[in-house]
Design a protein around this motif. Structure first.
Motif, mmCIF file in Angstrom:
data_model
loop_
_atom_site.group_PDB
_atom_site.id
_atom_site.type_symbol
_atom_site.label_atom_id
_atom_site.label_comp_id
_atom_site.label_asym_id
_atom_site.label_seq_id
_atom_site.Cartn_x
_atom_site.Cartn_y
_atom_site.Cartn_z
ATOM 1 N N TYR A 14 -73.192 31.844 -32.660
ATOM 2 C CA TYR A 14 -74.039 31.116 -31.713
ATOM 3 C C TYR A 14 -73.885 29.614 -31.918
ATOM 4 O O TYR A 14 -73.926 29.110 -33.035
ATOM 5 C CB TYR A 14 -75.505 31.516 -31.904
ATOM 6 C CG TYR A 14 -76.431 30.836 -30.923
ATOM 7 C CD1 TYR A 14 -76.685 31.409 -29.698
ATOM 8 C CD2 TYR A 14 -77.016 29.618 -31.221
ATOM 9 C CE1 TYR A 14 -77.519 30.792 -28.787
ATOM 10 C CE2 TYR A 14 -77.848 28.986 -30.317
ATOM 11 C CZ TYR A 14 -78.096 29.573 -29.103
ATOM 12 O OH TYR A 14 -78.903 28.954 -28.198
ATOM 13 N N GLY A 15 -73.729 28.877 -30.840
ATOM 14 C CA GLY A 15 -73.681 27.425 -30.913
ATOM 15 C C GLY A 15 -72.507 26.850 -30.151
ATOM 16 O O GLY A 15 -71.772 27.546 -29.461
ATOM 17 N N CYS A 16 -72.339 25.529 -30.294
ATOM 18 C CA CYS A 16 -71.296 24.801 -29.588
ATOM 19 C C CYS A 16 -70.574 23.889 -30.585
ATOM 20 O O CYS A 16 -71.206 23.302 -31.458
ATOM 21 C CB CYS A 16 -71.926 23.971 -28.466
ATOM 22 S SG CYS A 16 -70.728 23.170 -27.398
ATOM 23 N N ARG A 17 -69.282 23.745 -30.442
ATOM 24 C CA ARG A 17 -68.458 22.970 -31.367
ATOM 25 C C ARG A 17 -68.482 21.468 -31.111
ATOM 26 O O ARG A 17 -67.643 20.740 -31.647
ATOM 27 C CB ARG A 17 -66.999 23.409 -31.251
ATOM 28 C CG ARG A 17 -66.685 24.763 -31.733
ATOM 29 C CD ARG A 17 -65.169 24.991 -31.772
ATOM 30 N NE ARG A 17 -64.475 23.929 -32.501
ATOM 31 C CZ ARG A 17 -63.539 23.142 -31.971
ATOM 32 N NH1 ARG A 17 -63.177 23.272 -30.719
ATOM 33 N NH2 ARG A 17 -62.953 22.211 -32.698
ATOM 34 N N ALA A 37 -65.306 23.975 -25.292
ATOM 35 C CA ALA A 37 -66.435 24.246 -26.185
ATOM 36 C C ALA A 37 -67.726 24.439 -25.401
ATOM 37 O O ALA A 37 -68.498 25.373 -25.651
ATOM 38 C CB ALA A 37 -66.591 23.108 -27.192
ATOM 39 N N ILE A 38 -67.968 23.583 -24.422
ATOM 40 C CA ILE A 38 -69.186 23.686 -23.607
ATOM 41 C C ILE A 38 -69.136 24.933 -22.742
ATOM 42 O O ILE A 38 -70.120 25.678 -22.649
ATOM 43 C CB ILE A 38 -69.367 22.416 -22.757
ATOM 44 C CG1 ILE A 38 -69.695 21.240 -23.667
ATOM 45 C CG2 ILE A 38 -70.447 22.618 -21.702
ATOM 46 C CD1 ILE A 38 -69.685 19.906 -22.968
ATOM 47 N N THR A 39 -68.011 25.173 -22.100
ATOM 48 C CA THR A 39 -67.869 26.358 -21.240
ATOM 49 C C THR A 39 -68.100 27.626 -22.044
ATOM 50 O O THR A 39 -68.820 28.534 -21.611
ATOM 51 C CB THR A 39 -66.481 26.377 -20.579
ATOM 52 O OG1 THR A 39 -66.319 25.181 -19.817
ATOM 53 C CG2 THR A 39 -66.317 27.587 -19.691
ATOM 54 N N ARG A 40 -67.514 27.712 -23.228
ATOM 55 C CA ARG A 40 -67.668 28.901 -24.075
ATOM 56 C C ARG A 40 -69.126 29.097 -24.488
ATOM 57 O O ARG A 40 -69.653 30.201 -24.420
ATOM 58 C CB ARG A 40 -66.789 28.768 -25.314
ATOM 59 C CG ARG A 40 -66.861 29.967 -26.216
ATOM 60 C CD ARG A 40 -66.131 29.721 -27.541
ATOM 61 N NE ARG A 40 -66.282 30.851 -28.426
ATOM 62 C CZ ARG A 40 -67.366 31.104 -29.149
ATOM 63 N NH1 ARG A 40 -68.399 30.310 -29.091
ATOM 64 N NH2 ARG A 40 -67.419 32.158 -29.931
ATOM 65 N N PHE A 45 -73.740 32.267 -24.460
ATOM 66 C CA PHE A 45 -75.079 32.157 -25.032
ATOM 67 C C PHE A 45 -76.159 31.667 -24.075
ATOM 68 O O PHE A 45 -77.300 31.487 -24.491
ATOM 69 C CB PHE A 45 -75.043 31.234 -26.259
ATOM 70 C CG PHE A 45 -74.030 31.665 -27.266
ATOM 71 C CD1 PHE A 45 -74.156 32.892 -27.906
ATOM 72 C CD2 PHE A 45 -72.946 30.879 -27.567
ATOM 73 C CE1 PHE A 45 -73.218 33.309 -28.831
ATOM 74 C CE2 PHE A 45 -72.004 31.278 -28.497
ATOM 75 C CZ PHE A 45 -72.145 32.499 -29.127
ATOM 76 N N GLU A 46 -75.846 31.420 -22.826
ATOM 77 C CA GLU A 46 -76.865 30.965 -21.877
ATOM 78 C C GLU A 46 -76.858 31.856 -20.646
ATOM 79 O O GLU A 46 -76.186 31.570 -19.662
ATOM 80 C CB GLU A 46 -76.612 29.503 -21.496
ATOM 81 C CG GLU A 46 -77.680 28.918 -20.597
ATOM 82 C CD GLU A 46 -79.083 29.183 -21.069
ATOM 83 O OE1 GLU A 46 -79.722 30.100 -20.515
ATOM 84 O OE2 GLU A 46 -79.554 28.510 -21.977
ATOM 85 N N PRO A 47 -77.605 32.972 -20.701
ATOM 86 C CA PRO A 47 -77.572 33.932 -19.604
ATOM 87 C C PRO A 47 -78.352 33.495 -18.365
ATOM 88 O O PRO A 47 -78.238 34.129 -17.328
ATOM 89 C CB PRO A 47 -78.206 35.188 -20.215
ATOM 90 C CG PRO A 47 -79.115 34.663 -21.269
ATOM 91 C CD PRO A 47 -78.439 33.438 -21.816
ATOM 92 N N ARG A 48 -79.110 32.410 -18.449
ATOM 93 C CA ARG A 48 -79.953 32.005 -17.317
ATOM 94 C C ARG A 48 -79.202 31.276 -16.224
ATOM 95 O O ARG A 48 -79.717 31.121 -15.129
ATOM 96 C CB ARG A 48 -81.093 31.106 -17.812
ATOM 97 C CG ARG A 48 -82.048 31.818 -18.737
ATOM 98 C CD ARG A 48 -83.053 30.857 -19.304
ATOM 99 N NE ARG A 48 -82.364 29.925 -20.194
ATOM 100 C CZ ARG A 48 -82.968 28.926 -20.827
ATOM 101 N NH1 ARG A 48 -84.248 28.710 -20.650
ATOM 102 N NH2 ARG A 48 -82.288 28.139 -21.625
#
Length: 102
Positions: A14-17, A37-40, A45-48
């Motif tokens: 979980y998280g962003c690089r 990194a943002i797209t991944r 991790f952001e289902p909304r």
């Protein structure tokens, strides 16, 4: 975006690089790594939301980096909501503090 991979207990992925890329030289390759990194992070991790695009633009003279996200909200109040920050004064059962001497 502020959580590094490995910071969450029992969720090591979980998280962003983004933190790993802060001091890298600003090249087209670094911009592409930021977009990935943002797209991944949003995809996994952001289902909304549904991410439409990520655009990274740098202004090396000002020393700034602008990241533009275009997205669509899937629905509201889904059971996967992660809300931050929490405010002390929000809620439905909050009442005014008692008056002194009452």
């Amino acid at each position: 975006m502020g959580t590094r991979p490995g910071e969450r207990v029992m969720q090591p992925d979980y998280g962003c690089r983004l933190h790993d890329l802060v001091f890298d030289p600003m090249t087209a390759e670094t911009e592409a790594e930021i977009e990935v990194a943002i797209t991944r992070a949003i995809l996994f991790f952001e289902p909304r939301i549904v991410l439409n695009s990520v655009q990274v633009a740098d202004d090396w003279r000002a020393g700034t980096l602008r990241i533009r996200l275009e997205f669509r909200v899937r629905s509201t109040n889904a059971r996967h909501n992660r809300v931050f920050p929490f405010y002390r004064t929000e809620g439905t059962l909050i009442s005014a503090p008692p008056e002194p001497g009452t």
